[in-house]
Design a protein around this motif. Structure first.
Motif, PDB file in Angstrom:
ATOM      1  N   MET A 112       1.276 -43.929  39.319  1.00  7.34           N
ATOM      2  CA  MET A 112       1.311 -44.458  37.955  1.00  7.34           C
ATOM      3  C   MET A 112       2.084 -45.770  37.864  1.00  7.34           C
ATOM      4  O   MET A 112       1.918 -46.512  36.895  1.00  7.34           O
ATOM      5  CB  MET A 112       1.934 -43.416  37.020  1.00  7.34           C
ATOM      6  CG  MET A 112       1.105 -42.154  36.855  1.00  7.34           C
ATOM      7  SD  MET A 112      -0.545 -42.498  36.203  1.00  7.34           S
ATOM      8  CE  MET A 112      -0.141 -42.886  34.494  1.00  7.34           C
ATOM      9  N   LEU A 113       2.932 -46.049  38.858  1.00 10.93           N
ATOM     10  CA  LEU A 113       3.641 -47.326  38.833  1.00 10.93           C
ATOM     11  C   LEU A 113       2.657 -48.498  38.826  1.00 10.93           C
ATOM     12  O   LEU A 113       2.902 -49.525  38.186  1.00 10.93           O
ATOM     13  CB  LEU A 113       4.573 -47.438  40.041  1.00 10.93           C
ATOM     14  CG  LEU A 113       5.846 -46.604  40.004  1.00 10.93           C
ATOM     15  CD1 LEU A 113       6.558 -46.652  41.353  1.00 10.93           C
ATOM     16  CD2 LEU A 113       6.780 -47.093  38.898  1.00 10.93           C
ATOM     17  N   LEU A 114       1.532 -48.326  39.524  1.00  9.43           N
ATOM     18  CA  LEU A 114       0.548 -49.403  39.615  1.00  9.43           C
ATOM     19  C   LEU A 114      -0.644 -49.231  38.682  1.00  9.43           C
ATOM     20  O   LEU A 114      -1.452 -50.151  38.547  1.00  9.43           O
ATOM     21  CB  LEU A 114       0.041 -49.531  41.051  1.00  9.43           C
ATOM     22  CG  LEU A 114       0.965 -50.273  42.026  1.00  9.43           C
ATOM     23  CD1 LEU A 114       0.418 -50.197  43.425  1.00  9.43           C
ATOM     24  CD2 LEU A 114       1.160 -51.719  41.606  1.00  9.43           C
ATOM     25  N   THR A 115      -0.756 -48.070  38.037  1.00 13.29           N
ATOM     26  CA  THR A 115      -1.923 -47.850  37.176  1.00 13.29           C
ATOM     27  C   THR A 115      -1.565 -47.305  35.793  1.00 13.29           C
ATOM     28  O   THR A 115      -2.438 -47.177  34.944  1.00 13.29           O
ATOM     29  CB  THR A 115      -2.912 -46.865  37.837  1.00 13.29           C
ATOM     30  OG1 THR A 115      -2.246 -45.615  38.083  1.00 13.29           O
ATOM     31  CG2 THR A 115      -3.446 -47.421  39.152  1.00 13.29           C
ATOM     32  N   GLY A 116      -0.291 -46.973  35.556  1.00  9.94           N
ATOM     33  CA  GLY A 116       0.114 -46.364  34.296  1.00  9.94           C
ATOM     34  C   GLY A 116       0.284 -47.366  33.161  1.00  9.94           C
ATOM     35  O   GLY A 116      -0.077 -48.540  33.260  1.00  9.94           O
ATOM     36  N   LYS A 117       0.900 -46.888  32.075  1.00  6.35           N
ATOM     37  CA  LYS A 117       1.051 -47.668  30.839  1.00  6.35           C
ATOM     38  C   LYS A 117       1.775 -48.989  31.061  1.00  6.35           C
ATOM     39  O   LYS A 117       1.435 -50.010  30.461  1.00  6.35           O
ATOM     40  CB  LYS A 117       1.796 -46.820  29.793  1.00  6.35           C
ATOM     41  CG  LYS A 117       1.995 -47.509  28.455  1.00  6.35           C
ATOM     42  CD  LYS A 117       2.593 -46.556  27.446  1.00  6.35           C
ATOM     43  CE  LYS A 117       4.057 -46.287  27.691  1.00  6.35           C
ATOM     44  NZ  LYS A 117       4.940 -47.424  27.310  1.00  6.35           N
ATOM     45  N   ASP A 118       2.795 -48.968  31.912  1.00 10.72           N
ATOM     46  CA  ASP A 118       3.605 -50.172  32.115  1.00 10.72           C
ATOM     47  C   ASP A 118       3.221 -50.951  33.372  1.00 10.72           C
ATOM     48  O   ASP A 118       3.945 -51.855  33.791  1.00 10.72           O
ATOM     49  CB  ASP A 118       5.090 -49.786  32.194  1.00 10.72           C
ATOM     50  CG  ASP A 118       5.601 -49.217  30.882  1.00 10.72           C
ATOM     51  OD1 ASP A 118       5.161 -49.691  29.823  1.00 10.72           O
ATOM     52  OD2 ASP A 118       6.435 -48.283  30.919  1.00 10.72           O
ATOM     53  N   SER A 119       2.075 -50.620  33.972  1.00 16.90           N
ATOM     54  CA  SER A 119       1.706 -51.257  35.247  1.00 16.90           C
ATOM     55  C   SER A 119       1.419 -52.748  35.082  1.00 16.90           C
ATOM     56  O   SER A 119       1.700 -53.540  35.979  1.00 16.90           O
ATOM     57  CB  SER A 119       0.502 -50.548  35.866  1.00 16.90           C
ATOM     58  OG  SER A 119      -0.615 -50.567  34.982  1.00 16.90           O
ATOM     59  N   GLU A 120       0.849 -53.145  33.933  1.00 10.02           N
ATOM     60  CA  GLU A 120       0.605 -54.574  33.706  1.00 10.02           C
ATOM     61  C   GLU A 120       1.913 -55.350  33.775  1.00 10.02           C
ATOM     62  O   GLU A 120       1.996 -56.424  34.369  1.00 10.02           O
ATOM     63  CB  GLU A 120      -0.048 -54.800  32.338  1.00 10.02           C
ATOM     64  CG  GLU A 120      -0.264 -56.273  32.014  1.00 10.02           C
ATOM     65  CD  GLU A 120      -0.614 -56.529  30.560  1.00 10.02           C
ATOM     66  OE1 GLU A 120      -1.753 -56.971  30.310  1.00 10.02           O
ATOM     67  OE2 GLU A 120       0.250 -56.311  29.679  1.00 10.02           O
ATOM     68  N   ARG A 121       2.959 -54.768  33.200  1.00  7.41           N
ATOM     69  CA  ARG A 121       4.251 -55.441  33.147  1.00  7.41           C
ATOM     70  C   ARG A 121       4.867 -55.527  34.553  1.00  7.41           C
ATOM     71  O   ARG A 121       5.471 -56.539  34.921  1.00  7.41           O
ATOM     72  CB  ARG A 121       5.165 -54.695  32.169  1.00  7.41           C
ATOM     73  CG  ARG A 121       4.625 -54.736  30.754  1.00  7.41           C
ATOM     74  CD  ARG A 121       5.175 -53.650  29.859  1.00  7.41           C
ATOM     75  NE  ARG A 121       6.417 -54.057  29.224  1.00  7.41           N
ATOM     76  CZ  ARG A 121       6.909 -53.459  28.138  1.00  7.41           C
ATOM     77  NH1 ARG A 121       6.249 -52.445  27.568  1.00  7.41           N
ATOM     78  NH2 ARG A 121       8.046 -53.855  27.608  1.00  7.41           N
ATOM     79  N   LEU A 122       4.690 -54.464  35.332  1.00  9.04           N
ATOM     80  CA  LEU A 122       5.220 -54.463  36.695  1.00  9.04           C
ATOM     81  C   LEU A 122       4.541 -55.530  37.552  1.00  9.04           C
ATOM     82  O   LEU A 122       5.204 -56.298  38.254  1.00  9.04           O
ATOM     83  CB  LEU A 122       5.050 -53.077  37.311  1.00  9.04           C
ATOM     84  CG  LEU A 122       5.612 -52.882  38.720  1.00  9.04           C
ATOM     85  CD1 LEU A 122       6.203 -51.487  38.874  1.00  9.04           C
ATOM     86  CD2 LEU A 122       4.546 -53.075  39.794  1.00  9.04           C
ATOM     87  N   VAL A 123       3.221 -55.584  37.498  1.00  7.54           N
ATOM     88  CA  VAL A 123       2.486 -56.574  38.289  1.00  7.54           C
ATOM     89  C   VAL A 123       2.850 -57.983  37.831  1.00  7.54           C
ATOM     90  O   VAL A 123       3.018 -58.899  38.646  1.00  7.54           O
ATOM     91  CB  VAL A 123       0.968 -56.327  38.184  1.00  7.54           C
ATOM     92  CG1 VAL A 123       0.187 -57.451  38.865  1.00  7.54           C
ATOM     93  CG2 VAL A 123       0.604 -54.977  38.803  1.00  7.54           C
ATOM     94  N   ASN A 124       3.000 -58.162  36.542  1.00  4.26           N
ATOM     95  CA  ASN A 124       3.374 -59.470  35.993  1.00  4.26           C
ATOM     96  C   ASN A 124       4.715 -59.942  36.539  1.00  4.26           C
ATOM     97  O   ASN A 124       4.858 -61.092  36.978  1.00  4.26           O
ATOM     98  CB  ASN A 124       3.434 -59.387  34.464  1.00  4.26           C
ATOM     99  CG  ASN A 124       3.713 -60.732  33.820  1.00  4.26           C
ATOM    100  OD1 ASN A 124       3.297 -61.771  34.312  1.00  4.26           O
ATOM    101  ND2 ASN A 124       4.436 -60.718  32.710  1.00  4.26           N
ATOM    102  N   VAL A 125       5.699 -59.055  36.554  1.00  2.61           N
ATOM    103  CA  VAL A 125       7.018 -59.423  37.083  1.00  2.61           C
ATOM    104  C   VAL A 125       6.917 -59.770  38.560  1.00  2.61           C
ATOM    105  O   VAL A 125       7.497 -60.761  39.025  1.00  2.61           O
ATOM    106  CB  VAL A 125       8.036 -58.290  36.865  1.00  2.61           C
ATOM    107  CG1 VAL A 125       9.342 -58.571  37.600  1.00  2.61           C
ATOM    108  CG2 VAL A 125       8.318 -58.108  35.374  1.00  2.61           C
ATOM    109  N   ALA A 126       6.167 -58.973  39.324  1.00  2.52           N
ATOM    110  CA  ALA A 126       6.034 -59.217  40.763  1.00  2.52           C
ATOM    111  C   ALA A 126       5.453 -60.600  41.052  1.00  2.52           C
ATOM    112  O   ALA A 126       5.911 -61.299  41.957  1.00  2.52           O
ATOM    113  CB  ALA A 126       5.159 -58.136  41.394  1.00  2.52           C
ATOM    114  N   ILE A 127       4.469 -61.019  40.271  1.00  2.00           N
ATOM    115  CA  ILE A 127       3.822 -62.315  40.508  1.00  2.00           C
ATOM    116  C   ILE A 127       4.716 -63.467  40.049  1.00  2.00           C
ATOM    117  O   ILE A 127       4.877 -64.470  40.755  1.00  2.00           O
ATOM    118  CB  ILE A 127       2.469 -62.393  39.768  1.00  2.00           C
ATOM    119  CG1 ILE A 127       1.502 -61.327  40.294  1.00  2.00           C
ATOM    120  CG2 ILE A 127       1.849 -63.782  39.903  1.00  2.00           C
ATOM    121  CD1 ILE A 127       0.243 -61.186  39.472  1.00  2.00           C
ATOM    122  N   THR A 128       5.289 -63.322  38.871  1.00  2.00           N
ATOM    123  CA  THR A 128       5.931 -64.470  38.216  1.00  2.00           C
ATOM    124  C   THR A 128       7.343 -64.754  38.697  1.00  2.00           C
ATOM    125  O   THR A 128       8.012 -65.625  38.142  1.00  2.00           O
ATOM    126  CB  THR A 128       5.943 -64.269  36.688  1.00  2.00           C
ATOM    127  OG1 THR A 128       6.595 -63.015  36.376  1.00  2.00           O
ATOM    128  CG2 THR A 128       4.528 -64.257  36.128  1.00  2.00           C
TER     129      THR A 128
END
Length: 736
Positions: free
Chosen positions: A549-565
């Motif tokens: 769920m870290l990569l597909t759950g409710k907050d996954s967009e935010r996690l991926v965004n932080v990783a990229i930016t």
């Protein structure tokens, strides 16, 4: 106010959960009973630095025994703890459990006090549901700084939406400085020490440039700061009361040296001396404390953490003209509201597209008030979703951090084309893009498809890890470093993988870490940081059915965004493209990232591994897996143990059987397999399977990619990795 009641209930639910279930856990070693007067005082050492406030309640577990205690001193890797009862004279190993729920109890008290002040309640109300429309002039706005200055001049609460790299720190610093020029008092708070430090440093540099810096007017209040500028209480003490500063330094040094002696030997005289020094230091620290209070009373701009603001009366009993809350998207709503009540005006700055606050308890009120940020709670996000713009929201929309090839994804998929690149970004980051690995590519997906089934879980925490992607990621760090990069970050969703990379870096890159800024951490720990090069390791792969769920759950967009930016010039994404495309819905951000990199031809396939690896590290070698000479040489040189993993469906070839049978009988051979192993000499077969083959020799040489007979999910070219690191292998065996 109904808000206050619900906030207190949510905080109490979280406290109860932390007391019953959740605790930060720390390893303790070399414990000695120092004194049994008025409680039992123990000295302990820790493998890594532990930061716990003096006076914090803790629990020590030794075997089956658990004893409550209190921190007397915590410096570097040594602790003094007062326990309620004895655990004996010597404790070789123990565990310390600590959760800062005392901070939440303090916050509940502050909210109680807030109920008694109509003025403060109204400040909170105007933040949560503003009834007064914006009053600031719009025709005078020449820049973001001008607009924010006027907004904060005329409106009770102003929300600043600051996506990564859009000049949030720059803008806030200039507003704070201009308020200071007006003779106003400003409080700057954030959930993290780092965010406070960065903003205060920007203010100091601006004032120095304007030749308007005055010592004592700006104060960094509290511990945990990394600043060396003359704005900390330590630096101000050195200039304004050097005698007291020197006396504290002498006693602190004497105590540290004594603790170093205690780590080697222990005597009753040493323990008595240590307690005397602790008492002497306590008296000095109280004198220092009185000086700090005086510094704060006269300072015009004060910076501290949200936790310190809620627990230190010197802060929460003050009244400020302006409160600036930075990184508000990671703070609890009650924390933000309390901080807002301390000032006539408040600026709330953050990015609700980045990671939200973290809470442990499962309850509707906790979800509502502790797992979501103020931007959601105040209705700003809902307004945007419905096509409206909150009247008190200001967007910073020009990013100046990332190369356009990196920001192209986040600008479109995360920020809905509301954010754009400053024209200088492509040229400004070209030097970083031109460096290896992958010269002239700013964004890259290193695809691990068809290289095996390497995703497993740590036994204790169930956190996921992937050895193959870990070694590839280290190689990418090594290639970046040898190409000239000195600011490199490794980020992953999983704590187990981040800790393994930390161990690998410490084992193989000790000298490089001393001279370069190379950090491995989870995405949550990396928020607020930036690096020239970022390696994002998603870990998830076969034999798992799907990403967590870290990569597909409710907050996954935010996690991926932080990783990229976090990235300035080169973003390297290490992921199993086939796994992601087969198991993740197209609308999920991680799948969109994979598809975007595929469509823009930013893919490096596993077949290209031999072309991009330019610099072999002496301790990590990449070798064609069908060339067995080196692995057989390692087997012949084995002194004590050989461990081999044979996943289901794999078997040893006749060559391997011959090599193992030729080993001296003194070599302890262990094979993880569910089948009969055709070896005549004594061998221990453990019927526990790992999904990938590996060999560990003498618990310091690790081979991945051998043997290959029948291994699933592997396609040519066959590649093996040889790692020589006793500390890493020891850590790995403890995990798996």
């Amino acid at each position: 106010m109904e808000y206050l009641k619900e906030w207190q209930q949510a905080l109490q639910i979280e406290i109860s959960h932390l007391k019953k279930y959740g605790s930060n856990k720390f390893q303790l070693n070399n414990g000695h009973l120092v004194s049994n007067d008025q409680g039992f005082t123990y000295y302990f050492e820790t493998p890594t630095k532990v930061i716990i406030a003096v006076g914090s309640n803790v629990t020590i577990q030794w075997g089956n025994q658990k004893v409550a205690g209190r921190i007397l001193s915590a410096e570097d890797t040594s602790l003094l703890v007062s326990l309620e009862r004895t655990l004996g004279d010597l404790i070789h190993e123990a565990l310390l459990f600590h959760d800062p729920w005392e901070l939440l109890e303090e916050l509940i008290q502050r909210l109680d006090e807030l109920k008694k002040s109509k003025q403060k309640r109204n400040r909170v109300k105007q933040m949560m549901k503003p009834t007064i429309p914006p009053k600031h002039p719009t025709e005078k706005n020449k820049s973001n700084s001008h607009e924010l200055f006027f907004r904060s001049q005329y409106n009770s609460a102003t929300f600043v939406w600051g996506p990564p790299g859009t000049g949030k720190t720059y803008t806030l610093a200039r507003v704070a400085a201009n308020k200071y020029f007006q003779g106003k008092r400003v409080l700057i708070v954030s959930h993290s020490n780092q965010a406070v430090d960065v903003l205060l440093l920007e203010i100091v540099q601006f004032l120095l440039k304007k030749e308007r810096f005055s010592e004592g007017d700006i104060l960094r209040y509290g511990t945990g700061t990394s600043l060396q500028e003359p704005i900390t209480t330590q630096k101000l003490l050195e200039t304004q009361d050097p005698k007291l500063a020197k006396e504290r330094e002498v006693v602190t040094t004497e105590k540290r040296l004594l603790k170093q002696d205690l780590s080697h030997s222990f005597s009753k005289r040493d323990s008595e001396t240590l307690l005397v020094l602790e008492k002497k230091l306590a008296v000095l620290l109280e004198k220092v404390r009185q000086k700090e209070i005086k510094f704060l009373k006269t300072a015009k701009i004060v910076g501290t953490t949200l936790a310190k603001a809620a627990t230190d009366a010197t802060i929460y009993e003050e009244n400020f003209d302006l409160v600036i809350i930075d990184e508000a998207s990671m703070a609890y709503v009650p924390q933000t509201a309390f901080a807002a009540s301390l000032g006539k005006r408040v600026i709330i700055s953050g990015d609700f597209k980045q990671l939200p606050p973290i809470a442990a308890a499962r309850h509707a009120l906790v979800d509502k008030w502790l797992r979501e940020d103020i931007f959601h709670a105040a209705g700003i996000v809902d307004a945007l979703k419905s096509g409206n713009w909150h009247p008190h929201l200001m967007l910073l929309k020009e990013q100046r951090r990332m190369h356009p090839e990196i920001s192209a994804f986040t600008n479109q998929y995360i920020y809905g084309s509301k954010v754009f690149d400053h024209p200088s970004m492509s040229k400004k980051r070209n030097d970083l893009v031109e460096q290896g690995p992958f010269p002239n590519l700013a964004s890259v997906l290193v695809d691990t498809s068809y290289t095996g089934q390497h995703c497993i879980q740590e036994r204790a925490s169930k956190s996921r890890l992937n050895l193959w992607q870990l070694l590839l990621s280290f190689q990418l760090i090594h290639e970046s470093y040898t190409s000239g990069a000195r600011s490199i970050g490794y980020v992953t969703p999983y704590r187990a993988q981040a800790m393994l990379m930390e161990q690998l870096l410490q084992s193989l890159y000790e000298k490089e870490l001393a001279s370069a800024d190379i950090i491995a951490a989870t995405v949550h720990r990396f928020q607020g940081s930036e690096r020239d090069v970022m390696v994002f390791d998603t870990v998830d792969s076969y034999p798992k059915d799907r990403p967590s769920m870290l990569l597909t759950g409710k907050d996954s967009e935010r996690l991926v965004n932080v990783a990229i930016t976090r990235t300035k010039g080169k973003f390297i994404h290490v992921s199993d493209r086939s796994f992601m495309k087969n198991t993740v819905y197209k609308g999920k951000t991680i799948r969109q990232l994979v598809d975007h990199q595929e469509q823009t031809k930013q893919i490096i396939t596993h077949q290209q591994i031999g072309t991009w690896i330019k610099q072999q590290h002496p301790k990590l070698r990449w070798i064609h897996a069908l060339k067995l000479e080196l692995v057989f040489k390692d087997l012949l040189e084995a002194k004590k143990t050989v461990m081999i993993s044979l996943p289901e469906g794999t078997s040893l070839t006749s060559e391997w059987v011959a090599q193992l049978q030729a080993l001296p009988k003194k070599i302890q051979v262990t094979i993880f397999s569910n089948q009969v192993v055709p070896i005549r000499q004594p061998v221990t077969v453990i019927h526990e399977l790992f999904p990938f083959p590996f060999i560990i020799i003498d618990q310091h040489v690790l081979w991945l990619g051998q043997p290959l007979e029948g291994a699933k999910q592997i396609r040519p070219p066959f590649v093996a990795a040889r790692l020589d690191s006793e500390k890493f292998v020891e850590r790995l065996l403890a995990i798996i």
